[in-house]
Design a protein around this motif. Structure first.
Motif, PDB file in Angstrom:
ATOM      1  N   CYS A  67      73.788  26.308 -15.864  1.00 18.47           N
ATOM      2  CA  CYS A  67      73.000  26.289 -17.096  1.00 18.47           C
ATOM      3  C   CYS A  67      71.648  26.933 -16.797  1.00 18.47           C
ATOM      4  CB  CYS A  67      72.803  24.855 -17.583  1.00 18.47           C
ATOM      5  SG  CYS A  67      74.328  24.000 -18.054  1.00 18.47           S
ATOM      6  N   VAL A  68      71.270  27.903 -17.605  1.00 13.79           N
ATOM      7  CA  VAL A  68      70.025  28.634 -17.347  1.00 13.79           C
ATOM      8  C   VAL A  68      68.984  28.243 -18.396  1.00 13.79           C
ATOM      9  CG1 VAL A  68      71.210  30.554 -16.241  1.00 13.79           C
ATOM     10  CG2 VAL A  68      70.828  30.610 -18.719  1.00 13.79           C
ATOM     11  N   PRO A  69      67.693  28.407 -18.057  1.00 15.60           N
ATOM     12  CA  PRO A  69      66.642  28.057 -19.021  1.00 15.60           C
ATOM     13  C   PRO A  69      66.747  28.887 -20.296  1.00 15.60           C
ATOM     14  CG  PRO A  69      65.712  28.350 -16.821  1.00 15.60           C
ATOM     15  CD  PRO A  69      67.134  28.837 -16.761  1.00 15.60           C
ATOM     16  N   ASP A  70      66.614  28.214 -21.432  1.00 15.85           N
ATOM     17  CA  ASP A  70      66.582  28.873 -22.728  1.00 15.85           C
ATOM     18  C   ASP A  70      65.116  29.116 -23.066  1.00 15.85           C
ATOM     19  OD1 ASP A  70      66.500  29.527 -25.405  1.00 15.85           O
ATOM     20  OD2 ASP A  70      68.005  28.063 -26.018  1.00 15.85           O
ATOM     21  N   GLU A  71      64.670  30.378 -22.939  1.00 18.98           N
ATOM     22  CA  GLU A  71      63.244  30.680 -23.084  1.00 18.98           C
ATOM     23  C   GLU A  71      62.716  30.263 -24.448  1.00 18.98           C
ATOM     24  OE1 GLU A  71      61.345  31.629 -20.686  1.00 18.98           O
ATOM     25  OE2 GLU A  71      62.929  31.975 -19.208  1.00 18.98           O
ATOM     26  N   THR A  72      63.508  30.521 -25.506  1.00 13.67           N
ATOM     27  CA  THR A  72      63.060  30.163 -26.858  1.00 13.67           C
ATOM     28  C   THR A  72      62.905  28.655 -26.992  1.00 13.67           C
ATOM     29  OG1 THR A  72      64.214  32.089 -27.763  1.00 13.67           O
ATOM     30  CG2 THR A  72      63.607  30.357 -29.315  1.00 13.67           C
ATOM     31  N   LYS A  73      63.884  27.912 -26.482  1.00 10.92           N
ATOM     32  CA  LYS A  73      63.827  26.454 -26.553  1.00 10.92           C
ATOM     33  C   LYS A  73      62.687  25.905 -25.689  1.00 10.92           C
ATOM     34  CE  LYS A  73      66.767  24.471 -29.297  1.00 10.92           C
ATOM     35  NZ  LYS A  73      68.111  24.151 -28.902  1.00 10.92           N
ATOM     36  N   MET A  74      62.474  26.506 -24.530  1.00 11.85           N
ATOM     37  CA  MET A  74      61.396  26.036 -23.656  1.00 11.85           C
ATOM     38  C   MET A  74      60.034  26.235 -24.317  1.00 11.85           C
ATOM     39  SD  MET A  74      62.684  27.220 -19.858  1.00 11.85           S
ATOM     40  CE  MET A  74      61.283  26.499 -19.024  1.00 11.85           C
ATOM     41  N   GLU A  75      59.887  27.367 -25.020  1.00 14.04           N
ATOM     42  CA  GLU A  75      58.638  27.633 -25.726  1.00 14.04           C
ATOM     43  C   GLU A  75      58.454  26.638 -26.864  1.00 14.04           C
ATOM     44  OE1 GLU A  75      56.723  31.411 -28.077  1.00 14.04           O
ATOM     45  OE2 GLU A  75      57.944  31.825 -26.298  1.00 14.04           O
ATOM     46  N   ALA A  76      59.535  26.386 -27.638  1.00 12.89           N
ATOM     47  CA  ALA A  76      59.464  25.417 -28.737  1.00 12.89           C
ATOM     48  C   ALA A  76      59.147  24.024 -28.201  1.00 12.89           C
ATOM     49  CB  ALA A  76      60.786  25.395 -29.509  1.00 12.89           C
ATOM     50  N   ARG A  77      59.776  23.658 -27.092  1.00  8.78           N
ATOM     51  CA  ARG A  77      59.523  22.350 -26.493  1.00  8.78           C
ATOM     52  C   ARG A  77      58.061  22.216 -26.083  1.00  8.78           C
ATOM     53  NH1 ARG A  77      62.301  18.050 -23.646  1.00  8.78           N
ATOM     54  NH2 ARG A  77      64.258  18.881 -24.433  1.00  8.78           N
ATOM     55  N   ALA A  78      57.513  23.261 -25.474  1.00 10.28           N
ATOM     56  CA  ALA A  78      56.114  23.218 -25.033  1.00 10.28           C
ATOM     57  C   ALA A  78      55.168  23.058 -26.227  1.00 10.28           C
ATOM     58  CB  ALA A  78      55.772  24.483 -24.252  1.00 10.28           C
TER      59      ALA A  78
END
Length: 289
Positions: A52-63
């Protein structure tokens, strides 16, 4: 059996792990090594993923949402289920809704939200609904121009005293700033919001006459300006073909009710049922039938 019988045991997972899941071999070969679901801000976009790789869009939304939580007293929110849980997708956080895996709604009305929501909230590219009504916040419109999908902004009963910067919210179709501390003349910036369909500014401290530029908002369906201190004659609102609700009650308007009042009302909506409230003013005459 095919593939030594593991297809019979584990089905399609024995051939390739489905998208959204992964294991070190990209497929399931025994009961101890299944295709695990990618959790939190991770994804496996392809069949047969080995990790499983980091989802950049989701990581940005989470932040961004984490910053919102910490800036605005999230620990004391009445609705905060699943928030900050590293294993739970932000789309499962209470008050957050998503489409196509992107945040589309932040619905946090009456939730004890305090402080200033971070301007980065407007960087969520698919955000359509931002509802923060009935919270004692210090809202800022800085960066709202980045919210290119924002349709509905509900800020009623928030203590709002300025809407400076709202003109950049070009995509807005619904704006509610009722029951606040807004004053001065009708905010000229609002007349830049050509897509507005519903505008609610009742119960503030607005004064003066209504500007002719209000006529630029030809998509309006609902206009609520009641319980302010507007004065002068009232516009005829004749060239608003979508308008089906008008409330200018509780002001200081005077003069005759225009004979052309809401002449084209409802034409675009195929609607002949209207709501009009002109009460508690200093108007003479009758509204046209």
């Amino acid at each position: 059996g095919w593939m030594n019988g593991i297809v019979a045991d584990f089905g399609c997972d024995a051939i390739l792990c489905p998208a959204g899941t992964a294991n070190v071999n990209g497929r399931q070969s025994n009961s101890a090594l299944d295709c695990g679901i990618c959790e939190g801000a991770t994804l496996a976009p392809f069949f047969g993923s080995v990790e499983c790789v980091p989802d950049e869009t989701k990581m940005e939304a989470r932040a961004i949402l984490e910053r919102f939580y910490f800036n605005c007293g999230g620990q004391k929110w009445s609705k905060q289920k699943n928030w900050l849980d590293p294993k739970i997708d932000v789309c499962e956080w209470e008050g957050i809704a998503c489409e196509n895996n992107e945040v589309t709604s932040i619905l946090m009305g009456s939730n004890n939200v305090v402080g200033t929501p971070p301007s980065e909230i407007f960087d969520l590219p698919s955000l359509e609904f931002l509802w923060l009504y009935s919270n004692p916040i210090d809202f800022s419109f800085d960066n709202i121009g980045s919210a290119i999908s924002l349709k509905s902004l509900l800020l009623d009963s928030t203590g709002l005293s300025s809407i400076e910067g709202i003109k950049e919210a070009k995509s807005l179709t619904e704006l509610d700033v009722r029951f606040n501390e807004l004053g001065g003349t009708f905010p000229f910036e609002i007349t830049n919001l050509a897509n507005l369909e519903s505008l609610s500014c009742s119960t503030n401290n607005f004064v003066g006459t209504l500007p002719s530029e209000l006529g630029l908002l030809t998509n309006l369906k609902k206009l609520r300006l009641g319980s302010n201190h507007f004065r002068g004659t009232i516009p005829d609102f004749a060239s608003f073909p979508s308008l089906i609700a008008l409330d200018i009650s509780g002001n200081q308007f005077s003069g005759s009710i225009p004979s052309e009042l809401m002449r084209d009302a409802g034409k675009n909506e195929n609607n002949n049922v209207f709501f009009i409230d002109l009460s508690s003013n200093y108007l003479t005459g009758t509204a046209p039938s």
